[in-house]
Motif scaffolding. Structure first.
Motif, PDB file in Angstrom:
ATOM      1  N   GLY A   1      16.060  14.973   5.417  1.00  0.00           N
ATOM      2  CA  GLY A   1      17.249  15.652   5.932  1.00  0.00           C
ATOM      3  C   GLY A   1      17.014  16.243   7.311  1.00  0.00           C
ATOM      4  O   GLY A   1      17.867  16.125   8.206  1.00  0.00           O
ATOM      5  N   CYS A   2      15.861  16.873   7.501  1.00  0.00           N
ATOM      6  CA  CYS A   2      15.530  17.430   8.821  1.00  0.00           C
ATOM      7  C   CYS A   2      15.356  16.315   9.851  1.00  0.00           C
ATOM      8  O   CYS A   2      15.796  16.453  11.008  1.00  0.00           O
ATOM      9  N   ALA A   3      14.719  15.211   9.460  1.00  0.00           N
ATOM     10  CA  ALA A   3      14.495  14.096  10.387  1.00  0.00           C
ATOM     11  C   ALA A   3      15.816  13.492  10.832  1.00  0.00           C
ATOM     12  O   ALA A   3      15.989  13.158  12.019  1.00  0.00           O
ATOM     13  N   LEU A   4      16.748  13.335   9.915  1.00  0.00           N
ATOM     14  CA  LEU A   4      18.056  12.783  10.280  1.00  0.00           C
ATOM     15  C   LEU A   4      18.796  13.728  11.218  1.00  0.00           C
ATOM     16  O   LEU A   4      19.440  13.292  12.178  1.00  0.00           O
ATOM     17  N   ARG A   5      18.709  15.015  10.959  1.00  0.00           N
ATOM     18  CA  ARG A   5      19.335  15.991  11.857  1.00  0.00           C
ATOM     19  C   ARG A   5      18.735  15.896  13.252  1.00  0.00           C
ATOM     20  O   ARG A   5      19.470  15.928  14.249  1.00  0.00           O
TER      21      ARG A   5
ATOM     22  N   GLU B   1       0.832  -1.196   0.000  1.00  0.00           N
ATOM     23  CA  GLU B   1       0.000   0.000   0.000  1.00  0.00           C
ATOM     24  C   GLU B   1       0.870   1.250   0.000  1.00  0.00           C
ATOM     25  O   GLU B   1       1.815   1.359   0.789  1.00  0.00           O
ATOM     26  N   PRO B   2       0.579   2.224  -0.877  1.00  0.00           N
ATOM     27  CA  PRO B   2       1.357   3.463  -0.869  1.00  0.00           C
ATOM     28  C   PRO B   2       1.017   4.322   0.349  1.00  0.00           C
ATOM     29  O   PRO B   2      -0.073   4.211   0.919  1.00  0.00           O
ATOM     30  N   TYR B   3       1.950   5.153   0.735  1.00  0.00           N
ATOM     31  CA  TYR B   3       1.703   6.103   1.815  1.00  0.00           C
ATOM     32  C   TYR B   3       0.752   7.190   1.331  1.00  0.00           C
ATOM     33  O   TYR B   3       0.716   7.537   0.147  1.00  0.00           O
ATOM     34  N   THR B   4       0.006   7.759   2.266  1.00  0.00           N
ATOM     35  CA  THR B   4      -0.900   8.860   1.934  1.00  0.00           C
ATOM     36  C   THR B   4      -0.629  10.099   2.772  1.00  0.00           C
ATOM     37  O   THR B   4      -1.355  11.084   2.663  1.00  0.00           O
ATOM     38  N   SER B   5       0.394  10.074   3.620  1.00  0.00           N
ATOM     39  CA  SER B   5       0.785  11.258   4.382  1.00  0.00           C
ATOM     40  C   SER B   5       2.295  11.269   4.524  1.00  0.00           C
ATOM     41  O   SER B   5       2.947  10.213   4.493  1.00  0.00           O
ATOM     42  N   ALA B   6       2.846  12.447   4.676  1.00  0.00           N
ATOM     43  CA  ALA B   6       4.292  12.608   4.637  1.00  0.00           C
ATOM     44  C   ALA B   6       4.991  12.115   5.898  1.00  0.00           C
ATOM     45  O   ALA B   6       6.079  11.532   5.817  1.00  0.00           O
ATOM     46  N   GLU B   7       4.421  12.321   7.056  1.00  0.00           N
ATOM     47  CA  GLU B   7       5.131  12.060   8.304  1.00  0.00           C
ATOM     48  C   GLU B   7       5.600  10.613   8.445  1.00  0.00           C
ATOM     49  O   GLU B   7       6.792  10.372   8.696  1.00  0.00           O
ATOM     50  N   PRO B   8       4.720   9.604   8.277  1.00  0.00           N
ATOM     51  CA  PRO B   8       5.211   8.228   8.403  1.00  0.00           C
ATOM     52  C   PRO B   8       6.165   7.837   7.285  1.00  0.00           C
ATOM     53  O   PRO B   8       7.097   7.051   7.495  1.00  0.00           O
ATOM     54  N   LEU B   9       5.957   8.382   6.100  1.00  0.00           N
ATOM     55  CA  LEU B   9       6.852   8.091   4.989  1.00  0.00           C
ATOM     56  C   LEU B   9       8.261   8.602   5.278  1.00  0.00           C
ATOM     57  O   LEU B   9       9.252   7.878   5.108  1.00  0.00           O
ATOM     58  N   VAL B  10       8.355   9.838   5.731  1.00  0.00           N
ATOM     59  CA  VAL B  10       9.654  10.426   6.061  1.00  0.00           C
ATOM     60  C   VAL B  10      10.342   9.622   7.155  1.00  0.00           C
ATOM     61  O   VAL B  10      11.539   9.319   7.076  1.00  0.00           O
ATOM     62  N   ALA B  11       9.595   9.253   8.186  1.00  0.00           N
ATOM     63  CA  ALA B  11      10.177   8.498   9.298  1.00  0.00           C
ATOM     64  C   ALA B  11      10.713   7.148   8.828  1.00  0.00           C
ATOM     65  O   ALA B  11      11.803   6.725   9.233  1.00  0.00           O
ATOM     66  N   ASP B  12       9.984   6.466   7.946  1.00  0.00           N
ATOM     67  CA  ASP B  12      10.411   5.154   7.496  1.00  0.00           C
ATOM     68  C   ASP B  12      11.627   5.233   6.572  1.00  0.00           C
ATOM     69  O   ASP B  12      12.516   4.375   6.623  1.00  0.00           O
ATOM     70  N   VAL B  13      11.677   6.250   5.719  1.00  0.00           N
ATOM     71  CA  VAL B  13      12.864   6.419   4.878  1.00  0.00           C
ATOM     72  C   VAL B  13      14.079   6.730   5.735  1.00  0.00           C
ATOM     73  O   VAL B  13      15.163   6.168   5.534  1.00  0.00           O
ATOM     74  N   ALA B  14      13.917   7.613   6.717  1.00  0.00           N
ATOM     75  CA  ALA B  14      15.029   7.929   7.615  1.00  0.00           C
ATOM     76  C   ALA B  14      15.481   6.688   8.370  1.00  0.00           C
ATOM     77  O   ALA B  14      16.691   6.441   8.519  1.00  0.00           O
TER      78      ALA B  14
END
Length: 282
Positions: free
Chosen positions: A115-119, A74-87
């Motif tokens: 980039g912000c999440a990794l920081r 299933e594709p993501y539909t919001s940015a926050e969990p997607l960003v967290a999982d990529v990080a």
């Protein structure tokens, strides 16, 4: 949105975020900063499949769920969990040393947020951030294309050049029908995104805008400038929103500029504070 998205072999299960294409992986110790590339809405990692040979450095492209070998997810539909999982995946794979980010359209937004999440996690940030065909983050969240009926969404995709020249027959084909749910989900990620104020990134930033881009004009791309405390360079190229997928002068210039700026990065040494800035500033 190329209909041909071949992968030579299925990647290991734990490497599904970063599929491998036809070129062999670079030898251990290959010099240069690794470039991690993020796809546009509805796009796949395959758009970057030949970048390694053009750039002369390691290139890894993010494959999001719902496409390619991840078609059943299933594709993501919001940015926050997607960003967290990529990080999470970048940290788990040990990919947060001597790296740069490139993102086109939605990919630029994801690259910035990762980039912000990794920081925030205390990880080294990207040594350079390349953004292309994207409005600055604070300009997102005012569109509703994800709510369009299927027929109108097909028209929207064609109108921004997503199908490419000669691909108009796909508007009513099974290929686009399969891709519409992923495109709609990605557009929900973009249109539901709300920027929150935070300190700028510390790495140099380069932005690319296209002369006939209906999604992100030059002023909206220029608005990325305050998102870095380092140097900022803005290139304007001829083309539409998907200039990076057409084999023409705009794509050639994009790759040439990327190669040059990656080559100008000083060799990484230890902590980010030990790394020198490029000699040029803007």
């Amino acid at each position: 949105m190329s209909p041909a998205e071949p992968l030579v072999a299925a990647p290991p299960r734990d490497a599904r975020w970063f599929p491998r294409f036809g070129a062999p992986p670079p030898a251990a110790g290959t010099p240069g900063t690794r470039l991690v590339c993020f796809p546009y809405a509805g796009g796949t990692a395959s758009v970057y499949r030949d970048w390694r040979e053009h750039l002369g450095t390691e290139v890894m492209a993010v494959q999001l769920p719902g496409r390619g070998l991840r078609m059943r997810e299933e594709p993501y539909t919001s940015a926050e969990p997607l960003v967290a999982d990529v990080a999470d995946e970048l940290v788990r794979r040990g990919l947060t040393r001597d790296y740069a980010f490139f993102g086109h359209s939605m990919g630029a937004l994801l690259a910035y947020e990762v980039g912000c999440a990794l920081r925030d996690r205390g990880e080294p940030g990207p040594r350079h951030l390349f953004v292309s065909g994207s409005r600055a983050p604070h300009l997102y969240g005012d569109r509703t294309e994800h709510l369009l009926p299927d027929a109108e969404l097909r028209g929207f995709a064609a109108g921004i050049g997503a199908l490419g020249d000669g691909d108009q027959a796909l508007l009513n084909g099974a290929y686009l029908d399969r891709r519409l749910p992923v495109l709609r989900a990605d557009l929900r990620v973009c249109n539901g995104y709300r920027w929150r104020p935070r300190r700028p990134l510390g790495c140099p930033m380069t932005a690319f805008s296209a002369s006939d881009d209906p999604v992100a004009d030059a002023a909206e791309v220029e608005a990325w400038r305050p998102y870095t405390t380092s140097s900022f360079l803005h290139h304007l190229v001829r083309g539409d929103h998907f200039f990076l997928t057409a084999d023409g002068p705009a794509r050639q210039r994009l790759l040439r500029e990327l190669r040059g700026e990656l080559a100008r990065l000083p060799r990484a040494s230890g902590t980010p504070s030990d790394q020198k800035e490029p000699s040029w500033t803007y």
